[in-house]
Write a protein that holds these residues in place. Structure first.
Motif: not given
Length: 128
Positions: A3-15, A22-31
């Motif tokens: 399971x993956x959950x993204x965050x951090x998007x938004x509106x920003x000016x050029x430059x 992205x937070x992951x759950x459900x399996x061994x992430x490092x693999x």
């Protein structure tokens, strides 16, 4: 499955800058490898960046030098630091997980078929 959950998007000016998480759950992430894709309105989903389970990094040519992918296995999280953003970076950004553990061939071609789990996406809008 992962399971993956993204965050951090938004509106920003050029430059400007944004950092996607992205937070992951459900399996061994490092693999398993992780990737970021994006889809602009009316266009196909395209590869942005990927990081293998061992830390190898891959980037779309147009984001090299501006975007940096990283992962924190202790936090089960992958990041995409985006600097010097341009209006053409505007898109929904998706996090994805490669479900093949310890995959060694890399992500040179950035294929969506390499990734079996996807997040819901986060909108990034860059104004000119």
């Amino acid at each position: 499955q992962v399971q993956l959950v993204e965050s951090g998007g938004g509106l920003v000016q050029a430059g400007g800058s944004l950092r996607l998480s992205c937070a992951a759950s459900g399996r061994t992430f490092s693999s398993y490898g992780m990737g970021w894709f994006r889809q602009a309105q009316g266009k196909e989903r395209e590869f942005v960046s990927a990081i293998s389970w061992s830390g190898g990094k891959y980037y779309k040519d147009s984001v090299k030098g501006r975007f940096t992918i990283s992962r924190d296995n202790a936090k089960n999280t992958v990041y995409l630091q985006m600097n010097s953003l341009k209006p053409e970076d505007t898109a929904v950004y998706y996090c994805a997980a490669d479900l093949r553990e310890y995959y060694t061939d890399g992500y040179l071609f950035g294929r969506t078929a390499d990734f079996g789990s996807w997040g819901q996406g986060t909108q990034v809008t860059v104004s000119s």
